[in-house]
Design an enzyme around this catalytic site. Structure first.
Site, mmCIF file in Angstrom:
data_model
loop_
_atom_site.group_PDB
_atom_site.id
_atom_site.type_symbol
_atom_site.label_atom_id
_atom_site.label_comp_id
_atom_site.label_asym_id
_atom_site.label_seq_id
_atom_site.Cartn_x
_atom_site.Cartn_y
_atom_site.Cartn_z
ATOM 1 N N ASP A 23 0.804 -1.223 0.000
ATOM 2 C CA ASP A 23 0.000 0.000 0.000
ATOM 3 C C ASP A 23 0.840 1.277 0.000
ATOM 4 O OD1 ASP A 23 1.001 -0.442 2.543
ATOM 5 O OD2 ASP A 23 -0.943 -0.767 3.464
ATOM 6 N N ASN A 43 -7.541 -3.071 14.313
ATOM 7 C CA ASN A 43 -8.931 -3.423 13.969
ATOM 8 C C ASN A 43 -8.989 -4.573 12.960
ATOM 9 O OD1 ASN A 43 -7.953 -2.150 11.714
ATOM 10 N ND2 ASN A 43 -9.594 -0.656 11.537
ATOM 11 N N GLU A 53 -9.741 -2.025 5.142
ATOM 12 C CA GLU A 53 -10.454 -1.778 6.396
ATOM 13 C C GLU A 53 -11.682 -2.684 6.510
ATOM 14 O OE1 GLU A 53 -9.178 -0.123 8.666
ATOM 15 O OE2 GLU A 53 -8.323 1.791 8.026
ATOM 16 N N HIS A 66 -7.227 -4.694 10.099
ATOM 17 C CA HIS A 66 -6.972 -4.361 8.696
ATOM 18 C C HIS A 66 -5.666 -4.989 8.212
ATOM 19 C CE1 HIS A 66 -4.916 -0.534 10.158
ATOM 20 N NE2 HIS A 66 -4.051 -0.935 9.246
HETATM 21 C C1 GLP Z 1 -0.478 0.225 8.658
HETATM 22 C C2 GLP Z 1 -0.075 -0.588 7.444
HETATM 23 C C3 GLP Z 1 -0.316 -2.082 7.667
HETATM 24 C C4 GLP Z 1 0.282 -2.512 8.990
HETATM 25 C C5 GLP Z 1 -0.390 -1.744 10.104
HETATM 26 C C6 GLP Z 1 0.102 -2.139 11.484
HETATM 27 O O1 GLP Z 1 -1.822 0.498 8.694
HETATM 28 N N1 GLP Z 1 -0.780 -0.177 6.270
HETATM 29 O O2 GLP Z 1 0.263 -2.814 6.596
HETATM 30 O O3 GLP Z 1 0.110 -3.893 9.179
HETATM 31 O O4 GLP Z 1 -0.108 -0.358 9.904
HETATM 32 O O5 GLP Z 1 1.307 -1.520 11.762
HETATM 33 P P1 GLP Z 1 2.244 -1.842 12.990
HETATM 34 O O6 GLP Z 1 3.049 -3.009 12.574
HETATM 35 O O7 GLP Z 1 3.079 -0.614 13.154
HETATM 36 O O8 GLP Z 1 1.384 -2.131 14.161
#
Ligand code: GLP
Length: 245
Positions: free
Chosen positions: A67, A135, A142, A137
């Site tokens: 993304d 959540n 989402e 995602h």
């Molecule tokens: C963002 C990214 C996700 C990732 C999420 C959790 O939203 N788009 O790909 O998994 O954050 O991030 P973290 O690993 O910092 O908890």
């Protein structure tokens, strides 16, 4: 789904890094699907170390990322292109031309269409690395997303903006939209490796590991439908959700 419970987050990352190393060593031309966020950072540090010591080469590896924020240029410190360059690509022997992170500039719909093409170009990823949002995602898919969703522009949930505000000066600076690979493209990868740690992932991981429900309300549960998905958590998170190991 294979569930691996390790003694620590460090061990989880080492395990994931070894899985990536196995794929890159066995198939030097393989495509890797990569992820951003705080969780995969130690994985990338390990891959860099192996590359520097000559144990692993990315000379022929291709990558595609999940993304990118809409509105951020690739040289913006919070863009995912910048993140990947800084935390992995600049430190390994990969040809940057073989790395793809969707563009955050220009027409977002066109950027999503380009990303969709990149998921399949020359074959789907041999391994797609995943983190998970609090959540549930995945990438930036989402709650409410569908199993058949292609790469698209996603309106970020308030909780996602809040969670990612730690990387920006203020929550108001967090982009409200992102271009993300859809669940269809993510599930198309030959294998999926999801790493999760921390109490804030408890509800999402509980939904993934503690029942048989597949629901768009927790997009991570779509992984239950994949034939080669591995979820790596540490004992701390396993104990929090009551997962027996
Ligand atoms: C963002 C990214 C996700 C990732 C999420 C959790 O939203 N788009 O790909 O998994 O954050 O991030 P973290 O690993 O910092 O908890």
């Amino acid at each position: 789904m294979t569930v691996i419970v390790t003694n620590s987050y460090d061990d989880s990352c080492l395990h994931a890094a070894r899985m990536i190393r196995e794929v890159v060593s066995a198939q030097p031309h393989a495509k890797l699907g990569l992820a951003t966020g705080g969780t995969p950072l130690p994985i990338y540090r390990q891959l860099i170390a192996w590359c520097k010591s000559g144990e692993l080469s990315f000379a022929n590896t291709r990558t595609v990322n999940l993304d990118e924020y809409v509105g951020l240029q690739g040289n913006h410190p919070q863009s995912y292109r910048y993140f990947m360059d800084e935390n992995l690509f600049n430190h390994i022997n990969i040809d940057k031309a073989n790395t793809y992170v969707a563009t955050g500039l220009g027409n977002p719909e066109e950027s999503a269409a380009q990303l969709e093409a990149k998921v399949y170009e020359g074959g789907v990823p041999a391994l797609q690395l995943l983190g998970i949002g609090a959540n549930g995602h995945i990438g930036f898919n989402e709650a409410g997303t569908t199993l058949t969703a292609k790469s698209h522009v996603e309106e970020l949930a308030a909780s996602t903006i809040e969670a990612n505000a730690r990387f920006f000066d203020t929550a108001a600076d967090v982009p409200t939209k992102a271009v993300t690979m859809g669940m269809k493209g993510i599930l198309a990868a030959e294998s999926l490796v999801l790493v999760a740690t921390g109490a804030n992932k408890k509800a999402a991981i509980s939904g993934l590991l503690m029942n048989d429900v597949v629901t768009p309300e927790n997009p991570a549960t779509f992984l239950k439908l994949h034939k080669n998905a591995t979820v790596i958590i540490d004992t701390h998170l396993a104990d929090l959700i009551g997962y027996q190991y």
